[in-house]
Design a protein around this motif. Structure first.
Motif, PDB file in Angstrom:
ATOM      1  N   SER A   4     100.247 -50.052  65.922  1.00 22.77           N
ATOM      2  CA  SER A   4     100.992 -48.795  65.993  1.00 22.77           C
ATOM      3  C   SER A   4     100.174 -47.756  65.247  1.00 22.77           C
ATOM      4  O   SER A   4      99.597 -48.054  64.204  1.00 22.77           O
ATOM      5  N   PRO A   5     100.122 -46.528  65.778  1.00 21.07           N
ATOM      6  CA  PRO A   5      99.383 -45.483  65.061  1.00 21.07           C
ATOM      7  C   PRO A   5     100.137 -44.955  63.848  1.00 21.07           C
ATOM      8  O   PRO A   5      99.598 -44.176  63.071  1.00 21.07           O
ATOM      9  N   VAL A   6     101.390 -45.383  63.684  1.00 22.00           N
ATOM     10  CA  VAL A   6     102.245 -44.786  62.657  1.00 22.00           C
ATOM     11  C   VAL A   6     102.000 -45.455  61.302  1.00 22.00           C
ATOM     12  O   VAL A   6     102.170 -46.670  61.171  1.00 22.00           O
ATOM     13  N   PRO A   7     101.616 -44.659  60.287  1.00 18.19           N
ATOM     14  CA  PRO A   7     101.426 -45.271  58.958  1.00 18.19           C
ATOM     15  C   PRO A   7     102.749 -45.770  58.380  1.00 18.19           C
ATOM     16  O   PRO A   7     103.822 -45.292  58.759  1.00 18.19           O
ATOM     17  N   ILE A  17     108.228 -48.740  55.366  1.00 12.56           N
ATOM     18  CA  ILE A  17     108.928 -48.064  56.467  1.00 12.56           C
ATOM     19  C   ILE A  17     107.921 -47.276  57.300  1.00 12.56           C
ATOM     20  O   ILE A  17     107.036 -46.627  56.732  1.00 12.56           O
ATOM     21  N   PRO A  18     108.036 -47.326  58.631  1.00 14.43           N
ATOM     22  CA  PRO A  18     107.155 -46.482  59.460  1.00 14.43           C
ATOM     23  C   PRO A  18     107.475 -45.006  59.198  1.00 14.43           C
ATOM     24  O   PRO A  18     108.643 -44.597  59.235  1.00 14.43           O
ATOM     25  N   GLN A  19     106.424 -44.210  58.958  1.00 15.98           N
ATOM     26  CA  GLN A  19     106.669 -42.839  58.501  1.00 15.98           C
ATOM     27  C   GLN A  19     107.273 -41.955  59.581  1.00 15.98           C
ATOM     28  O   GLN A  19     107.972 -40.989  59.274  1.00 15.98           O
ATOM     29  N   LEU A  73     110.623 -53.791  64.519  1.00 19.29           N
ATOM     30  CA  LEU A  73     111.500 -52.618  64.490  1.00 19.29           C
ATOM     31  C   LEU A  73     112.008 -52.350  63.078  1.00 19.29           C
ATOM     32  O   LEU A  73     112.161 -53.276  62.276  1.00 19.29           O
ATOM     33  N   PHE A  74     112.277 -51.077  62.820  1.00 18.73           N
ATOM     34  CA  PHE A  74     112.898 -50.677  61.547  1.00 18.73           C
ATOM     35  C   PHE A  74     114.147 -49.884  61.903  1.00 18.73           C
ATOM     36  O   PHE A  74     114.079 -48.799  62.486  1.00 18.73           O
ATOM     37  N   HIS A 230     106.604 -37.003  53.748  1.00 19.63           N
ATOM     38  CA  HIS A 230     107.975 -37.282  54.166  1.00 19.63           C
ATOM     39  C   HIS A 230     107.999 -38.333  55.267  1.00 19.63           C
ATOM     40  O   HIS A 230     107.112 -38.381  56.110  1.00 19.63           O
ATOM     41  N   VAL A 231     109.078 -39.115  55.291  1.00 15.91           N
ATOM     42  CA  VAL A 231     109.416 -39.925  56.461  1.00 15.91           C
ATOM     43  C   VAL A 231     110.272 -39.028  57.357  1.00 15.91           C
ATOM     44  O   VAL A 231     111.122 -38.284  56.859  1.00 15.91           O
TER      45      VAL A 231
END
Ligand code: NAD
Length: 278
Positions: A4-7, A17-19, A73-74, A230-231
């Motif tokens: 996933s590209p999401v940090p 948590i995925p940002q 998943l989160f 921020h998330v």
């Protein structure tokens, strides 16, 4: 896990948590399954719902239909105000899990402090017990100002992992974010695009950055949030906007661009004041 590209952002309880995620406030219950499936297909793996949104079932159906392994998943949901209190929390939590069709939740939040009820401290203790029970991994709060957070820090054992607050260029809540940072509480920005109630996408600071990077104004605002730490989970019913809002990992705002957007602050709240909403 698939790439996933999401940090991911580290939380104070050892989880992460995925940002960037996808929020479903005001997503019609009858359309939620289709809309959340679209978001999952676009690549989102972090979903933000709440009991009061009335669409937890639709989120759950989309999760089940997607076939995506649960551990990728989160999932966040929130305790509504009338379920606050020691006695109500466990059953409210179980009902949300049932509606979502999940065995465990990644993040459970107290939706508002509702100070006139004066129950958020006992509610937080009930959240601590829930977490000990193991069916929720992380616990946090929403719409808590610094002084509400301070009471939890002073009177309870667990520091919230998250405070989810209204946060966009016109309303950045510097006192609350400073308190959160000092205490290791990650800030989630709700209404990250100002819920479309302000002309954020027409502001010269935003438009100039968008033109400089060949991106859209919405992508610039999302990128500003990411670089501020921020998330966030912007909401859209439209798949092309979901994709646009996810396509934000191939450019970086420079310091001057970030600072110009940060300087737009003007206490432009779109919601009720947390001290007055009960
Ligand atoms: P948002 O700032 O994400 O704005 C959503 C609106 O912006 C959409 O309805 C759409 O009209 C517009 N939009 C989205 N992408 C766009 C794009 N690329 N270009 C142009 N316009 C675009 O507002 P939100 O939905 O209120 O906030 C995001 C999430 O935060 C919610 O879905 C919910 O999960 C959460 N939330 C939490 C609380 C709370 O009290 N904790 C309150 C509100 C929202």
């Amino acid at each position: 896990m698939t790439d996933s590209p999401v940090p991911r952002i580290q939380l104070n309880d050892g989880h992460s948590i995925p940002q960037l995620g996808f929020g479903v406030f005001k997503v019609d219950p009858g359309e939620t399954e289709r809309i959340v499936l679209d978001a999952l297909e676009v690549g989102y793996r972090h979903l933000d719902t709440a009991r009061i949104y009335g669409n937890e079932e639709g989120v759950g159906r989309a999760i089940a239909a997607s076939g995506i392994p649960r551990e990728e998943l989160f999932i966040t949901t929130k305790l509504w105000n009338d379920d606050q209190g020691t006695a109500s929390v466990p059953a409210a939590f179980e009902r949300s899990l049932d509606r979502l069709g999940l065995e465990y939740l990644d993040l459970y939040l107290i939706h508002w402090p509702t100070p006139a009820r004066d129950r958020y401290v006992e509610t937080w203790r009930a959240f601590e017990h829930l977490r000990e029970g193991g069916r929720v991994r992380s616990i946090g709060v929403s719409n808590f100002l610094a002084h509400h957070l301070e009471r939890l820090v002073d009177e309870t054992d667990v520091v919230p992992a998250i405070d989810q607050i209204e946060l966009h260029p016109y309303h950045q809540q510097p006192d609350t974010t400073a308190f959160a940072e000092e205490h290791g509480i990650v800030v989630e920005a709700w209404g990250p695009l100002g819920q479309g109630k302000y002309p954020l996408f027409e502001l010269p600071e935003v438009v100039a950055a968008a033109e400089a990077h060949g991106k859209t104004p919405a992508q610039v605002v999302i990128r500003w949030h990411l670089q501020r730490g921020h998330v966030l989970f912007p909401k859209s019913n439209r798949r092309e906007r979901m994709a646009e809002n996810f396509d934000v990992f191939d450019f970086t705002l420079d310091d001057a661009e970030v600072e110009a957007i940060t300087a737009l602050e003007r206490e432009g709240r779109v919601s009720a004041h947390p001290d007055e909403f009960n």
